[in-house]
Design an enzyme around this catalytic site. Structure first.
Site, PDB file in Angstrom:
ATOM      1  N   ILE A 129       0.866  -1.175   0.000  1.00  0.00           N
ATOM      2  CA  ILE A 129       0.000   0.000   0.000  1.00  0.00           C
ATOM      3  C   ILE A 129       0.904   1.228   0.000  1.00  0.00           C
ATOM      4  O   ILE A 129       2.092   1.137   0.326  1.00  0.00           O
ATOM      5  CB  ILE A 129      -0.982   0.031   1.203  1.00  0.00           C
ATOM      6  CG1 ILE A 129      -0.231  -0.013   2.543  1.00  0.00           C
ATOM      7  CG2 ILE A 129      -1.972  -1.120   1.102  1.00  0.00           C
ATOM      8  CD1 ILE A 129      -1.157   0.081   3.757  1.00  0.00           C
ATOM      9  N   ASP A 130       0.356   2.363  -0.371  1.00  0.00           N
ATOM     10  CA  ASP A 130       1.154   3.574  -0.500  1.00  0.00           C
ATOM     11  C   ASP A 130       1.752   4.011   0.831  1.00  0.00           C
ATOM     12  O   ASP A 130       1.216   3.714   1.906  1.00  0.00           O
ATOM     13  CB  ASP A 130       0.294   4.726  -1.048  1.00  0.00           C
ATOM     14  CG  ASP A 130      -0.209   4.464  -2.455  1.00  0.00           C
ATOM     15  OD1 ASP A 130       0.417   3.665  -3.171  1.00  0.00           O
ATOM     16  OD2 ASP A 130      -1.237   5.065  -2.829  1.00  0.00           O
ATOM     17  N   LYS A 131       2.836   4.756   0.735  1.00  0.00           N
ATOM     18  CA  LYS A 131       3.528   5.280   1.914  1.00  0.00           C
ATOM     19  C   LYS A 131       2.586   6.067   2.815  1.00  0.00           C
ATOM     20  O   LYS A 131       2.618   5.947   4.040  1.00  0.00           O
ATOM     21  CB  LYS A 131       4.689   6.174   1.464  1.00  0.00           C
ATOM     22  CG  LYS A 131       5.468   6.828   2.586  1.00  0.00           C
ATOM     23  CD  LYS A 131       6.588   7.700   2.031  1.00  0.00           C
ATOM     24  CE  LYS A 131       7.371   8.376   3.146  1.00  0.00           C
ATOM     25  NZ  LYS A 131       8.462   9.241   2.605  1.00  0.00           N
ATOM     26  N   THR A 133      -0.693   5.834   2.960  1.00  0.00           N
ATOM     27  CA  THR A 133      -1.871   5.067   3.360  1.00  0.00           C
ATOM     28  C   THR A 133      -1.554   4.253   4.613  1.00  0.00           C
ATOM     29  O   THR A 133      -0.482   3.667   4.729  1.00  0.00           O
ATOM     30  CB  THR A 133      -2.305   4.117   2.225  1.00  0.00           C
ATOM     31  OG1 THR A 133      -2.554   4.879   1.041  1.00  0.00           O
ATOM     32  CG2 THR A 133      -3.564   3.358   2.597  1.00  0.00           C
ATOM     33  N   ARG A 228      -7.240   6.603  -5.120  1.00  0.00           N
ATOM     34  CA  ARG A 228      -6.902   8.018  -5.219  1.00  0.00           C
ATOM     35  C   ARG A 228      -7.222   8.557  -6.610  1.00  0.00           C
ATOM     36  O   ARG A 228      -7.818   9.633  -6.756  1.00  0.00           O
ATOM     37  CB  ARG A 228      -5.426   8.223  -4.874  1.00  0.00           C
ATOM     38  CG  ARG A 228      -5.093   7.821  -3.443  1.00  0.00           C
ATOM     39  CD  ARG A 228      -3.600   7.683  -3.209  1.00  0.00           C
ATOM     40  NE  ARG A 228      -2.906   8.969  -3.374  1.00  0.00           N
ATOM     41  CZ  ARG A 228      -1.583   9.091  -3.293  1.00  0.00           C
ATOM     42  NH1 ARG A 228      -0.830   8.016  -3.056  1.00  0.00           N
ATOM     43  NH2 ARG A 228      -1.024  10.274  -3.454  1.00  0.00           N
TER      44      ARG A 228
END
Length: 277
Positions: A129-131, A133, A228
């Site tokens: 998952i994104d940094k 998130t 997003r």
């Protein structure tokens, strides 16, 4: 050396260890390496990958050692753990994988924790998952679990739900976004394009917070920045998204629920992480 143990069920009697491991989607090169290094045992006797399993057999697999230097006890928010997997709550502003530039990342923290507690085999994430998130990250504690989980994610056998807060009031109580996403090299972000890969996102309105909306979001696919990019495409960017919307204190996006069949029982289990916002 850490060891995995499998009590062979009747349905696997007669097949080879190689074929047994392939039912978990383990690749032939990995099986060959473990066999060549004499890391398979049946009933405490060394065998190779072509051994045919018999009723009542106990298969032991000695895991390749992985040793880190300068380890310390790292505090982790562990949601669930068994012999095969560990599910961790990722904090804000921490990357999942080693990007070659940052010394601190979640995978390092997880491995330091297990090394400190005597588990000397590499533990790897089955997804990312994104940094920015927060929330659920599933780690595999050995190569069989990694192969099994990776296949689940790739074949869409994992149910993934997120909680997010988006800008503006979403009118519909439920909705779906189905469009193709591709990375725009100039903008350095994902954009809707007929040349991209299909992405499917479903959302449910949970309530309003002043001029914003709190949503529960389920993604069928797992494209980069999918939530997003999709929410921005309908004029509801996630709060705090500097890339797709307007910057604020932090990105209000959290991986909150996951369901998937467990590696040994194949029973679908459900895990929850509450958002910090």
């Amino acid at each position: 050396m850490s060891t995995l143990t499998f009590n062979i069920e009747d349905k696997y009697v007669g097949i080879t260890i190689r074929e047994y491991l392939q039912t978990y989607n383990v690749g032939k090169p990995v099986i060959y390496k473990y066999s060549s290094n004499h890391l398979f045992e049946v009933n405490f006797k060394a065998v190779n990958s072509e051994y045919r399993l018999k009723k009542g057999d106990v298969l032991n697999i000695h895991l390749e050692p992985y040793v880190m230097n300068d380890i310390e006890d790292v505090e982790l928010d562990i949601i669930y753990e068994d012999d095969d997997i560990v599910i961790v709550n990722k904090p804000f502003n921490v990357i999942v994988h080693d990007d070659g530039a940052s010394e601190d990342h979640l995978t390092r923290r997880v491995n330091m924790h297990f090394q400190y507690h005597g588990y000397h085999h590499q533990v790897l994430p089955a997804h990312r998952i994104d940094k920015e998130t927060t929330g659920i990250v599933v780690f595999a504690k050995h190569f069989i679990a990694l192969a099994y989980l990776s296949n689940l994610f790739e074949s869409r056998q994992v149910v993934k739900n997120y909680i997010c807060v988006v800008e503006n009031k979403v009118k519909d109580k439920t909705g779906s976004i189905e469009s193709k996403l591709i990375k725009d090299s100039k903008l350095q972000k994902m954009v809707v394009s007929p040349h991209g890969k299909l992405a499917i996102t479903h959302y449910e309105l949970l309530g309003y917070e002043a001029t914003r909306s709190r949503l529960k979001v389920q993604i069928e696919t797992g494209r980069t920045h999918q939530i997003r990019a999709h929410m921005a495409s309908i004029n509801h960017p996630v709060v705090g998204d500097i890339l797709y919307g307007v910057s604020s204190s932090r990105l209000l996006l959290h991986f909150s629920e996951i369901s998937f069949p467990m590696i040994r029982t194949k029973k679908v289990e459900h895990f929850v992480s509450n958002p910090p916002f």
